[in-house]
Design an enzyme around this catalytic site. Structure first.
Site, PDB file in Angstrom:
ATOM      1  N   ARG A  38    -122.147  11.442 -40.300  1.00  0.00           N
ATOM      2  CA  ARG A  38    -120.929  12.188 -39.970  1.00  0.00           C
ATOM      3  C   ARG A  38    -120.886  13.505 -40.735  1.00  0.00           C
ATOM      4  O   ARG A  38    -120.522  13.552 -41.910  1.00  0.00           O
ATOM      5  CB  ARG A  38    -119.706  11.311 -40.270  1.00  0.00           C
ATOM      6  CG  ARG A  38    -119.631  10.102 -39.344  1.00  0.00           C
ATOM      7  CD  ARG A  38    -118.603   9.086 -39.767  1.00  0.00           C
ATOM      8  NE  ARG A  38    -119.021   8.305 -40.941  1.00  0.00           N
ATOM      9  CZ  ARG A  38    -118.394   7.214 -41.381  1.00  0.00           C
ATOM     10  NH1 ARG A  38    -117.324   6.769 -40.747  1.00  0.00           N
ATOM     11  NH2 ARG A  38    -118.841   6.572 -42.437  1.00  0.00           N
ATOM     12  N   ASN A  46    -128.658   3.518 -49.725  1.00  0.00           N
ATOM     13  CA  ASN A  46    -127.368   2.861 -49.529  1.00  0.00           C
ATOM     14  C   ASN A  46    -127.044   2.607 -48.061  1.00  0.00           C
ATOM     15  O   ASN A  46    -126.339   1.653 -47.740  1.00  0.00           O
ATOM     16  CB  ASN A  46    -126.264   3.726 -50.152  1.00  0.00           C
ATOM     17  CG  ASN A  46    -124.890   3.293 -49.705  1.00  0.00           C
ATOM     18  OD1 ASN A  46    -124.378   2.261 -50.127  1.00  0.00           O
ATOM     19  ND2 ASN A  46    -124.283   4.069 -48.826  1.00  0.00           N
ATOM     20  N   TYR A  80    -127.958 -10.473 -40.063  1.00  0.00           N
ATOM     21  CA  TYR A  80    -127.617  -9.610 -41.202  1.00  0.00           C
ATOM     22  C   TYR A  80    -128.267 -10.140 -42.474  1.00  0.00           C
ATOM     23  O   TYR A  80    -128.867  -9.367 -43.243  1.00  0.00           O
ATOM     24  CB  TYR A  80    -126.105  -9.516 -41.379  1.00  0.00           C
ATOM     25  CG  TYR A  80    -125.721  -8.722 -42.609  1.00  0.00           C
ATOM     26  CD1 TYR A  80    -125.965  -7.355 -42.676  1.00  0.00           C
ATOM     27  CD2 TYR A  80    -125.147  -9.342 -43.726  1.00  0.00           C
ATOM     28  CE1 TYR A  80    -125.645  -6.617 -43.817  1.00  0.00           C
ATOM     29  CE2 TYR A  80    -124.825  -8.615 -44.861  1.00  0.00           C
ATOM     30  CZ  TYR A  80    -125.080  -7.258 -44.901  1.00  0.00           C
ATOM     31  OH  TYR A  80    -124.769  -6.536 -46.035  1.00  0.00           O
ATOM     32  N   GLY A 135    -117.564   4.532 -48.606  1.00  0.00           N
ATOM     33  CA  GLY A 135    -117.897   3.336 -49.368  1.00  0.00           C
ATOM     34  C   GLY A 135    -118.709   3.574 -50.621  1.00  0.00           C
ATOM     35  O   GLY A 135    -118.456   4.496 -51.401  1.00  0.00           O
ATOM     36  N   PRO A 192    -124.614  -6.665 -54.167  1.00  0.00           N
ATOM     37  CA  PRO A 192    -123.187  -6.969 -54.343  1.00  0.00           C
ATOM     38  C   PRO A 192    -122.751  -8.172 -53.515  1.00  0.00           C
ATOM     39  O   PRO A 192    -123.310  -8.465 -52.450  1.00  0.00           O
ATOM     40  CB  PRO A 192    -122.481  -5.703 -53.836  1.00  0.00           C
ATOM     41  CG  PRO A 192    -123.555  -4.684 -53.617  1.00  0.00           C
ATOM     42  CD  PRO A 192    -124.802  -5.456 -53.366  1.00  0.00           C
ATOM     43  N   ALA A 242    -123.804   8.512 -47.463  1.00  0.00           N
ATOM     44  CA  ALA A 242    -122.888   9.026 -48.491  1.00  0.00           C
ATOM     45  C   ALA A 242    -121.489   9.334 -47.961  1.00  0.00           C
ATOM     46  O   ALA A 242    -120.632   9.783 -48.725  1.00  0.00           O
ATOM     47  CB  ALA A 242    -123.477  10.294 -49.115  1.00  0.00           C
ATOM     48  N   THR A 243    -121.230   9.086 -46.685  1.00  0.00           N
ATOM     49  CA  THR A 243    -119.956   9.517 -46.112  1.00  0.00           C
ATOM     50  C   THR A 243    -118.808   8.538 -46.347  1.00  0.00           C
ATOM     51  O   THR A 243    -117.664   8.845 -46.007  1.00  0.00           O
ATOM     52  CB  THR A 243    -120.093   9.750 -44.596  1.00  0.00           C
ATOM     53  OG1 THR A 243    -120.628   8.565 -43.984  1.00  0.00           O
ATOM     54  CG2 THR A 243    -121.011  10.925 -44.310  1.00  0.00           C
TER      55      THR A 243
END
Length: 252
Positions: A35, A87, A153, A13, A183, A10-11
């Site tokens: 973070r 996420n 990836y 993007g 996305p 959540a830190t």
């Protein structure tokens, strides 16, 4: 307490944008990320702006012990999670397979696949106990196609696609909804992380066309989460208008 959304990564993007959207819509939030300072700043900002209850927990999803310890340590009231947004994820490097950096491979596999599993195993059991829930997994167009030098990836995001389908089947008897949002090109810190802080190289990824932004994906995730309880959107691909496939972008 209002409905609760737990958001990993959540830190910045898409995760940060989701925190804003779900706070705006009246959700209480459990925000996680590596973070701590950013988590504290975001929580303070959202609390002032939306007057919403927020709990934060700083840990790395790729570390099984950290995930277990931190999620177990959340107060019981916060475990009544309605929506889990998986996420947290990243890409490292853009090399052909024969030149790939094995440390990069392990970072991507540990974060994108194992991290998602560690979090989902714990939170899905909370949802089963609570008799409700919705898991939303952040995939990628890289989970639908393979592109030049994307090898590992792409493999991790193909794994997310498969896990999403498996979760949907396994959690079906418990009435838990499961969705993947995939996305295309989104301008966030993604490319900067991939290129290990090379801002100029990261910026060139988005030259000549209008990419998606984090808010676009967050609003899409909110749409998915806000459908009536009898509706589940299994799988959704969202692309910039200028992008047709993973490797086919019209640049002016």
């Amino acid at each position: 307490m209002s409905k609760i959304a737990l958001i990993t990564g959540a830190t910045s993007g898409i995760g940060e944008a989701c925190a804003h959207v779900f706070a705006r819509e009246g959700y209480s939030l459990v925000l996680t990320g590596r973070r701590l300072e950013r988590l504290e700043k975001l929580a303070s900002h959202l609390n002032k702006k939306y007057d919403t209850e927020i709990a934060i927990s700083s840990f790395d999803v790729s570390d099984r012990a950290q995930v277990q310890e931190n999620l177990d340590g959340i107060p019981e009231a916060w475990k009544n999670v309605d929506v889990l947004i998986n996420n947290a994820g990243l890409s490292q490097g853009l090399d052909p397979i024969q030149n790939g950096n094995i440390d990069d491979w392990e970072t991507m596999i540990d974060t994108n696949v194992k991290g998602l599993l560690y979090v989902s195993r714990i939170v899905s059991n909370w949802m089963i106990e609570n008799g409700k829930g919705h898991i939303i997994n952040l995939g990628s167009i890289a989970g639908k196609e393979v592109y030049l030098n994307g090898n590992v990836y792409c493999a991790t995001k193909h794994a997310v696609d498969a896990l999403n389908k498996g979760m949907r089947i396994d959690l079906l008897p418990h009435g838990i909804r499961v969705t993947a949002v995939h996305p295309g090109a989104v301008e966030t810190e993604f490319s900067e992380v991939r290129f290990k802080g090379d801002k100029e190289r990261a910026k060139k990824v988005y030259d000549g066309f209008e990419p998606l932004v984090a808010q676009d994906i967050a609003e899409t995730i909110w749409f998915v989460a806000s459908r009536p309880a009898h509706v589940n959107i299994n799988d959704l691909v969202i692309m910039p208008t200028a992008q047709a496939t993973a490797g086919n972008i019209f640049r002016k």
